[in-house]
Motif scaffolding. Structure first.
Motif, PDB file in Angstrom:
ATOM      1  N   UNK A  90      13.475  -3.736  -3.602  1.00 42.12           N
ATOM      2  CA  UNK A  90      12.411  -2.762  -3.854  1.00 42.12           C
ATOM      3  C   UNK A  90      12.956  -1.606  -4.680  1.00 42.12           C
ATOM      4  N   UNK A  91      12.052  -0.890  -5.343  1.00 47.28           N
ATOM      5  CA  UNK A  91      12.423   0.308  -6.101  1.00 47.28           C
ATOM      6  C   UNK A  91      12.268   1.576  -5.254  1.00 47.28           C
ATOM      7  N   UNK A  92      11.619   1.485  -4.098  1.00 44.09           N
ATOM      8  CA  UNK A  92      11.216   2.659  -3.330  1.00 44.09           C
ATOM      9  C   UNK A  92      12.422   3.459  -2.851  1.00 44.09           C
ATOM     10  N   UNK A  93      12.555   4.726  -3.233  1.00 45.49           N
ATOM     11  CA  UNK A  93      13.680   5.551  -2.752  1.00 45.49           C
ATOM     12  C   UNK A  93      13.731   5.667  -1.238  1.00 45.49           C
ATOM     13  N   UNK A  94      12.555   5.614  -0.585  1.00 44.35           N
ATOM     14  CA  UNK A  94      12.527   5.700   0.872  1.00 44.35           C
ATOM     15  C   UNK A  94      13.324   4.574   1.527  1.00 44.35           C
ATOM     16  N   UNK A 106       0.864  -1.179   0.000  1.00 49.14           N
ATOM     17  CA  UNK A 106       0.000   0.000   0.000  1.00 49.14           C
ATOM     18  C   UNK A 106       0.901   1.229   0.000  1.00 49.14           C
ATOM     19  N   UNK A 107       0.326   2.396  -0.161  1.00 48.22           N
ATOM     20  CA  UNK A 107       1.115   3.617  -0.294  1.00 48.22           C
ATOM     21  C   UNK A 107       1.991   3.900   0.931  1.00 48.22           C
ATOM     22  N   UNK A 108       1.542   3.453   2.094  1.00 50.14           N
ATOM     23  CA  UNK A 108       2.298   3.711   3.317  1.00 50.14           C
ATOM     24  C   UNK A 108       3.347   2.650   3.610  1.00 50.14           C
ATOM     25  N   UNK A 109       3.335   1.565   2.851  1.00 44.33           N
ATOM     26  CA  UNK A 109       4.207   0.429   3.175  1.00 44.33           C
ATOM     27  C   UNK A 109       5.697   0.747   3.034  1.00 44.33           C
ATOM     28  N   UNK A 110       6.149   1.446   1.984  1.00 43.06           N
ATOM     29  CA  UNK A 110       7.579   1.779   1.916  1.00 43.06           C
ATOM     30  C   UNK A 110       8.060   2.580   3.122  1.00 43.06           C
TER      31      UNK A 110
END
Length: 313
Positions: free
Chosen positions: A85-89, A51-55
């Motif tokens: 993962x691709x997430x920058x966070x 979900x949007x908050x998961x990263x």
């Protein structure tokens, strides 16, 4: 199963590891739990819990783990950090945080054709983030990953010295006199030039651990070094792990088997050997590789392949 002789596997929270083994390791690899975006193509079910908050949630967990892992690392030691993962966070922003918080240096990672550099603009703009590696599945054969290599700053202070190995809890002891007799009988009968490191016994299982093993009190152990074998009713039974760790020239007796015999062995079956072979333990060798131990009795190789690993070829 990988023939490793100096590996201890634990299942322990990072904070306990950090408290027990401060500044102990030359290198630490953190393969961090992440949001798994790089696995969506391989495992579509992974999208169900995203979900949007998961990263952001994962990045908080990663910082908690890394804060403790940093304590385990010697000054000047290397930290390898990776995600899928691709997430920058969870990628560039985590590395930027490590640099800002702990003074780490981002070291270059060799890139092969198709690998991309880290993207400074996705974090704080630090140009050294280009030393990191991004793997995009449309550029490089595989799934999505991120890799970074960092160096912990030198402090000039001596490293804290963890306590040396003195046992790690209940039921873990040095071999008794009788157990040493059984082990030496097995070594004299079966092995040629094998010197085990520090020996300990846990629930009748004999292990060889590295001499440098520190005190591991309070750390849950899954695999304590190399399992040599098991003491059973006045006899010693060598382990599957020992067989894989040996070389053919380290045993006095071996039997070379073919693929058909190997298939019987991994299925748990007995098979016949030359009737002239004397009774005792033999290392089974197939395609120039040790595959396990068998006990030969009257022309039959008794099977000691672990029951939980048996399969049909």
């Amino acid at each position: 199963r990988h023939a490793l002789t100096n590996t201890i596997v634990t299942n322990t929270d990072p904070d306990r590891m950090a408290a027990q083994l401060p500044a102990f390791f030359d290198r630490v690899l953190v393969d961090a739990p992440c949001s798994g975006e790089g696995m969506f193509r391989k495992d579509p079910d992974a999208m169900q819990y995203w979900n949007l908050a998961y990263p952001k949630e994962c990045s908080t967990r990663q910082r908690t783990i890394l804060t403790q892992a940093v304590k385990n690392l010697k000054p000047g030691g290397e930290l390898i950090y990776s995600t899928c993962t691709f997430a920058p966070e969870e990628d560039e922003q985590i590395i930027a945080w490590l640099v800002e918080t702990f003074g780490f240096e981002i070291l270059p990672v060799k890139k092969y054709p198709g690998m991309d550099s880290g993207i400074p603009e996705w974090a704080n703009g630090n140009p050294d983030l280009k030393n990191c590696v991004r793997i995009f599945p449309h550029h490089f054969d595989g799934e999505g990953h991120f890799i970074a290599k960092l160096k912990k700053p030198e402090t000039g202070e001596p490293d804290p010295k963890p306590k040396r190995f003195r046992g790690i809890g209940r039921n873990i002891e040095m071999p008794t006199k009788d157990e040493n007799v059984l082990l030496n009988q097995f070594k004299d009968d079966t092995l040629t030039d094998v010197n085990f490191k520090k020996l300990v016994v846990f629930k009748d299982h004999l292990y060889s651990v590295p001499e440098e093993t520190p005190n591991l009190s309070g750390i849950k152990i899954v695999r304590l070094g190399l399992e040599i074998g098991t003491f059973k009713k006045n006899r010693f039974e060598p382990s599957y792990a020992l067989a894989l760790a040996l070389h053919a020239d380290q045993v006095k007796r071996q039997v070379v088997i073919d693929q058909l015999q190997w298939a019987k062995y991994v299925h748990g079956d007995t098979f016949t050997v030359e009737p002239s072979l004397s009774k005792g333990w033999y290392l089974l060798v197939c395609a120039n590789q040790p595959v396990g131990f068998a006990k030969v009795v009257n022309g039959t190789a008794k099977n000691f392949f672990p029951k939980g690993l048996r399969f049909i070829v």
